[in-house]
Enzyme design. Sequence first.
Site, PDB file in Angstrom:
ATOM      1  N   ASP B 134       0.866  -1.180   0.000  1.00 42.72           N
ATOM      2  CA  ASP B 134       0.000   0.000   0.000  1.00 42.72           C
ATOM      3  C   ASP B 134       0.901   1.228   0.000  1.00 42.72           C
ATOM      4  O   ASP B 134       1.825   1.333   0.794  1.00 42.72           O
ATOM      5  CB  ASP B 134      -0.876  -0.025   1.253  1.00 42.72           C
ATOM      6  CG  ASP B 134      -1.973   1.030   1.186  1.00 42.72           C
ATOM      7  OD1 ASP B 134      -3.153   0.645   1.215  1.00 42.72           O
ATOM      8  OD2 ASP B 134      -1.644   2.223   1.115  1.00 42.72           O
ATOM      9  N   ASN B 142      -2.186  12.910  -5.556  1.00 48.39           N
ATOM     10  CA  ASN B 142      -3.362  13.137  -6.392  1.00 48.39           C
ATOM     11  C   ASN B 142      -4.020  14.475  -6.056  1.00 48.39           C
ATOM     12  O   ASN B 142      -4.460  15.206  -6.936  1.00 48.39           O
ATOM     13  CB  ASN B 142      -4.378  12.010  -6.185  1.00 48.39           C
ATOM     14  CG  ASN B 142      -4.074  10.828  -7.090  1.00 48.39           C
ATOM     15  OD1 ASN B 142      -3.376  10.987  -8.093  1.00 48.39           O
ATOM     16  ND2 ASN B 142      -4.583   9.673  -6.733  1.00 48.39           N
ATOM     17  N   ASP B 151      -1.161   9.271 -11.822  1.00 48.24           N
ATOM     18  CA  ASP B 151      -1.206   8.172 -12.786  1.00 48.24           C
ATOM     19  C   ASP B 151       0.168   7.920 -13.384  1.00 48.24           C
ATOM     20  O   ASP B 151       0.576   6.773 -13.570  1.00 48.24           O
ATOM     21  CB  ASP B 151      -2.195   8.493 -13.908  1.00 48.24           C
ATOM     22  CG  ASP B 151      -3.633   8.273 -13.453  1.00 48.24           C
ATOM     23  OD1 ASP B 151      -3.809   7.886 -12.279  1.00 48.24           O
ATOM     24  OD2 ASP B 151      -4.555   8.510 -14.258  1.00 48.24           O
ATOM     25  N   ASP B 177      -4.242   2.442  -4.890  1.00 46.00           N
ATOM     26  CA  ASP B 177      -2.792   2.413  -4.689  1.00 46.00           C
ATOM     27  C   ASP B 177      -2.389   1.165  -3.915  1.00 46.00           C
ATOM     28  O   ASP B 177      -1.443   1.166  -3.158  1.00 46.00           O
ATOM     29  CB  ASP B 177      -2.326   3.682  -3.962  1.00 46.00           C
ATOM     30  CG  ASP B 177      -3.011   3.853  -2.616  1.00 46.00           C
ATOM     31  OD1 ASP B 177      -3.944   3.073  -2.333  1.00 46.00           O
ATOM     32  OD2 ASP B 177      -2.604   4.733  -1.853  1.00 46.00           O
TER      33      ASP B 177
END
Lengths: 252, 295
Positions: B134, B142, B151, B177
């Site tokens: 993770d 983001n 991305d 993620d």
Amino acid sequence: MNTKSKPFIVSVTSGKGGVGKTFITTNLAATLVRQGKKVLVADCDLGLANIDIMLGINPQLNLKDVVFGNLHLRDVIIPTEGGFDLIPASSGVREMAQLLFEKIQIIKDMLLEIEGYDLILLDTGAGIAEVVLQFNLLASQNIVVINKELTSLTDAYAMVKVMYQVFGRQSFSIIANNIPNEKDGLNIYKNIDTISRRFLGFPLNYLGHVLQDDAVAKSMLKQEIAVMRFPRSRIAANFSQIGRTVLDLRKS
Amino acid sequence: MKPLKNNVQSLPRVQLTAASHKPFQNIMKKVKPNGGKLLSKKDQPEIFFILTADLPPEELSKLLQAKKGVTVNLTDNLLKRLLKLEKDYHYLRALSLTDELTGLYNKRFFNKQLKIEITRTRRTGQPFCLMFIDLDNFKSVNDTLGHTKGDEFLVNLCRLFCQKIRPTDFACRYGGDEFIIIMPATYLVDGISIAQRWHDLIKQVASQMELDVSSSIGIDEFDISCTLKAEEFLDKVDKELYKAKNNGKNKVSYPGGSLHAHEAEEKFVTPAEKDALYKGSATIKQKRKQLSTKG
């Protein structure tokens, strides 16, 4: 920070129980004291601590009070007959054997804060528990104790392999304990060293041997430190040799 | 990004059953007594195809009776059409099992493969490892730098994943993620060292892109004595991941509290190493004997 006051941390570990970790730790500590060093021993065998029993003392406070109370490691340090100071652990407290990762971190951080000693010896528990690995990781030098039993050899090798594969450790020192003669010690060391070179790709360092001696059993019964009780015995000479090699390691 | 080439190749190939195929003709004889040829209304010869993936005969005959297949007129450019069909099939299949953005396997593939690996371990006795990754602080990338940048990071990361991954391992994108890596025939101790490498690799990619992203990784081994079901095992690894998250993130967490010496020996010392140790020890004993007989 003054680097001189930073202690050299050494762990004494084995993989297998009953090969004489605690015996090696206390006697090595007493020997180093005789060689003029200030030494602290930390009993890191959280499940089955026994340095206090071996020395015949009954400490009021121990590691448990640090983990579950609000004390610092400094507060539980006590002097011993051997001339070194001791951080006692508590025996038989179930929660201690499987300490949470964060608690181990707290103890580790506190150990790093301690100053005023030349060396800190960590006596780890048996087995390849997370706690043991963490204390080995903290130490800048790992002493692996073996004897002539085959199982001690495979367990010691397992310890070396895990420390290497998990943390990338490549420097280990071997002490052969309780062996009949000098040559045997060297042969046992050569055996595990060959395997390490072949399968793991690095050599092991040999600190020396401790011969079989009646003095050990005698002093153990009286809860005394062998090298203090019998300063002219063969094993006292063995420990002086090992002590000097450890101090050489510190310099390099 | 295009779906990964090796992902596509590893999928099972579809077989085309043609009218000229012997077993097919046998079935056809049962279905239609006059043989393999189907005649159209205008008595024009046509060939009937069914796309199969190794169907048992009963299934096939059912399909034939229902006329679920492709009827091709001989005047068509048969080959071209078939090739296109097969191409489409592979493309769709790959699409259904890979993640659009990163080209890694998706959750659907993962769920299937996990069950396969558990069965494999039960059959062969070889353990496998599951790694749950993770990303830490990814949301803030983001939020502050925009989803395009986020991305881009994911794509760069997964490109590296595909380069560095061992050819037998499966990398899957589990969620935004979150990534899962299945490592068949891997012991925990090896899995842990691989996890450490991935952990460093992710940090490296992040620092190259000047992002403050690290990773928390949980890892566990499924060995033959393990009785957990796929979902339960996944939960266990998930808990390990949360241990890493709760202990300050940016680290690898693995179960270690319960390993004792004898277990460790079983797990970590390979038979070859043990053998070598035993042999070395035997020669010491021999030498000792020789010494004592001489003395």
